[in-house]
Design a protein around this motif. Sequence first.
Motif, PDB file in Angstrom:
ATOM      1  N   ASP A 154      80.475 -11.150  10.745  1.00 22.87           N
ATOM      2  CA  ASP A 154      81.126 -10.271  11.720  1.00 22.87           C
ATOM      3  C   ASP A 154      80.893  -8.801  11.377  1.00 22.87           C
ATOM      4  OD1 ASP A 154      82.074 -12.448  13.096  1.00 22.87           O
ATOM      5  OD2 ASP A 154      84.087 -12.378  12.214  1.00 22.87           O
ATOM      6  N   ARG A 155      80.970  -8.484  10.090  1.00 19.81           N
ATOM      7  CA  ARG A 155      80.806  -7.084   9.667  1.00 19.81           C
ATOM      8  C   ARG A 155      79.369  -6.614   9.863  1.00 19.81           C
ATOM      9  NH1 ARG A 155      82.903  -2.168   9.549  1.00 19.81           N
ATOM     10  NH2 ARG A 155      82.396  -0.991   7.641  1.00 19.81           N
ATOM     11  N   LEU A 187      77.175  -7.771  12.010  1.00 19.01           N
ATOM     12  CA  LEU A 187      76.967  -7.633  13.454  1.00 19.01           C
ATOM     13  C   LEU A 187      77.620  -6.356  13.978  1.00 19.01           C
ATOM     14  CD1 LEU A 187      77.626 -11.330  14.469  1.00 19.01           C
ATOM     15  CD2 LEU A 187      75.459 -10.119  14.786  1.00 19.01           C
ATOM     16  N   GLU A 188      78.824  -6.076  13.510  1.00 19.89           N
ATOM     17  CA  GLU A 188      79.540  -4.882  13.963  1.00 19.89           C
ATOM     18  C   GLU A 188      78.780  -3.604  13.621  1.00 19.89           C
ATOM     19  OE1 GLU A 188      83.880  -2.701  13.240  1.00 19.89           O
ATOM     20  OE2 GLU A 188      83.109  -4.137  11.777  1.00 19.89           O
ATOM     21  N   LEU A 189      78.308  -3.501  12.388  1.00 20.87           N
ATOM     22  CA  LEU A 189      77.615  -2.290  11.956  1.00 20.87           C
ATOM     23  C   LEU A 189      76.300  -2.101  12.702  1.00 20.87           C
ATOM     24  CD1 LEU A 189      78.265  -2.506   8.113  1.00 20.87           C
ATOM     25  CD2 LEU A 189      79.274  -0.881   9.719  1.00 20.87           C
ATOM     26  N   ARG A 236      75.502  -3.393  15.688  1.00 25.67           N
ATOM     27  CA  ARG A 236      75.821  -3.136  17.096  1.00 25.67           C
ATOM     28  C   ARG A 236      76.265  -1.690  17.308  1.00 25.67           C
ATOM     29  NH1 ARG A 236      79.240  -6.900  17.530  1.00 25.67           N
ATOM     30  NH2 ARG A 236      81.077  -5.672  17.021  1.00 25.67           N
ATOM     31  N   ASP A 237      77.156  -1.194  16.459  1.00 26.87           N
ATOM     32  CA  ASP A 237      77.660   0.168  16.632  1.00 26.87           C
ATOM     33  C   ASP A 237      76.548   1.199  16.500  1.00 26.87           C
ATOM     34  OD1 ASP A 237      80.130  -0.931  16.982  1.00 26.87           O
ATOM     35  OD2 ASP A 237      80.955  -0.279  15.057  1.00 26.87           O
ATOM     36  N   HIS A 280      74.700 -14.374  18.238  1.00 27.13           N
ATOM     37  CA  HIS A 280      75.537 -13.181  18.370  1.00 27.13           C
ATOM     38  C   HIS A 280      74.680 -11.914  18.419  1.00 27.13           C
ATOM     39  CE1 HIS A 280      79.013 -15.753  17.316  1.00 27.13           C
ATOM     40  NE2 HIS A 280      79.700 -14.830  17.957  1.00 27.13           N
ATOM     41  N   ASP A 333      74.783  -9.310  21.455  1.00 27.02           N
ATOM     42  CA  ASP A 333      75.019  -7.887  21.215  1.00 27.02           C
ATOM     43  C   ASP A 333      73.872  -7.047  21.761  1.00 27.02           C
ATOM     44  OD1 ASP A 333      77.400  -8.432  19.989  1.00 27.02           O
ATOM     45  OD2 ASP A 333      76.685  -8.114  17.941  1.00 27.02           O
ATOM     46  N   TYR A 346      74.099  -3.839  24.259  1.00 28.32           N
ATOM     47  CA  TYR A 346      73.747  -2.447  23.986  1.00 28.32           C
ATOM     48  C   TYR A 346      72.500  -2.005  24.736  1.00 28.32           C
ATOM     49  CZ  TYR A 346      70.958  -4.218  19.903  1.00 28.32           C
ATOM     50  OH  TYR A 346      70.079  -4.866  19.070  1.00 28.32           O
TER      51      TYR A 346
END
Length: 211
Positions: free
Chosen positions: A59-60, A62-64, A66-67, A116, A120, A124
């Motif tokens: 999750d982390r 993917l989050e980084l 994606r952001d 995922h 994502d 984006y």
Amino acid sequence: MTASDLSTAARIRDAAIEVFGDQGFAVGVRAIAAAAGVSPGLVNHHFGSKEGLRAVCDDRVLELIRDKKVQTITAENVGKGMLAALAEVEEYGPLVAYMVRSLQAGGPLAASLFEHMVSDADAYIQAGVETGTIKPSRDPAARARYLMLLNVGATVLWMQMREQRGEKRDYRKAIRELTEELTPPALEFYTQGLLTDPSLLETVLPPKPEK
């Protein structure tokens, strides 16, 4: 969870991303605990198991990714944003290492991570379409999947070949070398395209009729 618990959990998670990326997913909880400066029991307390920890790491990562992609693609000056991202690409070495290790390991978690990433990417890229920095697609989901297969597959293969040559496992250095090698042809491909005749596209994928 208290603020201290959250801070400890985040420290364990971030250490695990680096350890998994460097040593693979066969590594034990003790190695992760040592890297985070905590006891093995504390790792299990926060995450339940190594599998639970890996899911949080997924999750982390993917989050980084994606952001950063959203920030770059939707920047007012997309070229300047991309140059800034390229300048700090070494920071993403541990994330790339983690991604490579996960996909090499295979299994349901690897498949989930990739799906995922595709989802994502679809989001984006659409954000880029809405801000006018990316051309729209006749099939946005298919384009996102193709780009992920192309980019992630190339990264995994490039890293694997590098390791097979016996080069030192330094992912920050490796991601810089990969970026410098592949960015120029990738930018040419993305900005100028490849084929001069669009008729093949019209034959294989005709425009959708207007409603």
